[in-house]
Design an enzyme around this catalytic site. Structure first.
Site, PDB file in Angstrom:
ATOM      1  N   LEU A   1      11.173 -20.761  -3.374  1.00 22.61           N
ATOM      2  CA  LEU A   1      10.153 -19.825  -2.896  1.00 22.61           C
ATOM      3  C   LEU A   1       8.925 -19.848  -3.792  1.00 22.61           C
ATOM      4  O   LEU A   1       9.034 -19.807  -5.023  1.00 22.61           O
ATOM      5  CB  LEU A   1      10.735 -18.411  -2.865  1.00 22.61           C
ATOM      6  CG  LEU A   1       9.736 -17.267  -2.602  1.00 22.61           C
ATOM      7  CD1 LEU A   1       9.291 -17.263  -1.145  1.00 22.61           C
ATOM      8  CD2 LEU A   1      10.347 -15.926  -2.979  1.00 22.61           C
TER       9      LEU A   1
ATOM     10  N   ASP B   1       0.831  -1.199   0.000  1.00 14.43           N
ATOM     11  CA  ASP B   1       0.000   0.000   0.000  1.00 14.43           C
ATOM     12  C   ASP B   1       0.869   1.255   0.000  1.00 14.43           C
ATOM     13  O   ASP B   1       1.976   1.256   0.555  1.00 14.43           O
ATOM     14  CB  ASP B   1      -0.902  -0.010   1.245  1.00 14.43           C
ATOM     15  CG  ASP B   1      -2.047   0.989   1.140  1.00 14.43           C
ATOM     16  OD1 ASP B   1      -2.353   1.438   0.015  1.00 14.43           O
ATOM     17  OD2 ASP B   1      -2.626   1.310   2.181  1.00 14.43           O
TER      18      ASP B   1
ATOM     19  N   HIS C   1       3.027   3.224  -8.897  1.00 13.63           N
ATOM     20  CA  HIS C   1       2.841   1.797  -9.176  1.00 13.63           C
ATOM     21  C   HIS C   1       4.071   1.217  -9.877  1.00 13.63           C
ATOM     22  O   HIS C   1       4.475   0.087  -9.610  1.00 13.63           O
ATOM     23  CB  HIS C   1       1.596   1.591 -10.040  1.00 13.63           C
ATOM     24  CG  HIS C   1       0.320   1.980  -9.352  1.00 13.63           C
ATOM     25  ND1 HIS C   1       0.004   1.547  -8.085  1.00 13.63           N
ATOM     26  CD2 HIS C   1      -0.718   2.771  -9.754  1.00 13.63           C
ATOM     27  CE1 HIS C   1      -1.179   2.044  -7.731  1.00 13.63           C
ATOM     28  NE2 HIS C   1      -1.625   2.784  -8.722  1.00 13.63           N
TER      29      HIS C   1
END
Length: 254
Positions: free
Chosen positions: A145, A34, A51
């Site tokens: 991962l 955020d 972004h």
């Protein structure tokens, strides 16, 4: 076994005095990314610049999680509510997976990272879905991962869908009411096959869950920071893990 993992990232003023314990790492870390828009606004830039910068943080934190030894990293990339944003911003956000994976997929493959998506494919542009599905296919056999993108994801919709599936199974006579338990529910969620998050991080100073993995976070440890996502560093990530390791998880016990 104790290892000074901080040394891998360089010494910083925010570095905690004690090392990370490698035998007490969170298995699954989920992040509510955020603050991209506010980061950009503070610099007089358009929201899409935030972004774009946040995309670079995704790479940075993914590599940090991999080096530390985290097994699952879920990133809240786009919610079912984010469609309410201005069309130009949504269109840009839908191009980011394609841009990110075009640049980073080969390195993810080299690092044995497996890409997954948790969300609803319906409504996603073809170019977005194709980029994600290509990454999922090309990394399917990787064993390192797990990088799980929550894309077009909403927890309430997810839970309603699971309840409908369970109700339909009962109606068909495939499942009895007495057999319904937490496992029944979890297996029908979009996160099926993943462990519940041990640690949930939210950046930008907001103190809410924003319809993210509400069932799965029943006993997750929460860590909030005022830092905007584009400014979130490996050091912040390690700080969150260090704080997690200080806590005692009792799961309702004493």
């Amino acid at each position: 076994m104790i290892e000074r993992l901080w040394a891998k990232f360089g010494k910083t003023s925010s570095q905690p005095s004690e090392p990370l314990a490698t035998d007490n790492l969170p298995q699954h870390v989920a992040i509510i990314m955020d603050g991209n828009g506010r980061w950009a606004k503070n610099r007089g830039l358009p929201r899409i610049a935030g972004h774009h910068s946040g995309m670079k943080t995704v790479k940075r934190i993914t590599m940090a999680a991999d080096r530390v030894g985290i097994k699952y990293l879920t990133l809240y990339a786009f919610s079912t509510e984010n469609w309410k944003r201005p069309k130009a911003e949504v269109d840009y956000l839908m191009r980011l997976p394609q841009e990110f994976l075009a640049i980073e997929l080969e390195e993810l493959i080299q690092n044995n990272v497996q890409v997954r998506m948790m969300g609803y494919k319906g409504g996603l542009p073809d170019h977005t879905l194709q980029a994600v599905e290509t990454a999922i296919s090309r990394t399917a056999n990787n064993t390192g991962l797990v990088l799980n993108f929550a894309l077009n994801y909403g927890s309430r919709k997810e839970m309603l869908g699971a309840v409908r599936e369970i109700a339909a199974a009962v109606q068909r006579g495939e499942l009895s009411l007495d057999a319904i338990d937490e496992k029944t529910m979890s297996e029908r969620l979009l996160s099926s096959g993943l462990p519940d998050p041990d640690l949930v991080i939210r950046t930008s100073g907001e103190l809410r869950l924003s319809n993210f993995m509400l069932w799965q976070m029943a006993y997750s440890e929460m860590w909030f920071t005022d830092v905007y996502w584009p400014e979130f560093t490996e050091e912040h990530f390690l700080e969150a893990i260090t704080e997690y390791q200080r806590r005692a998880r009792r799961y309702g016990g004493i």
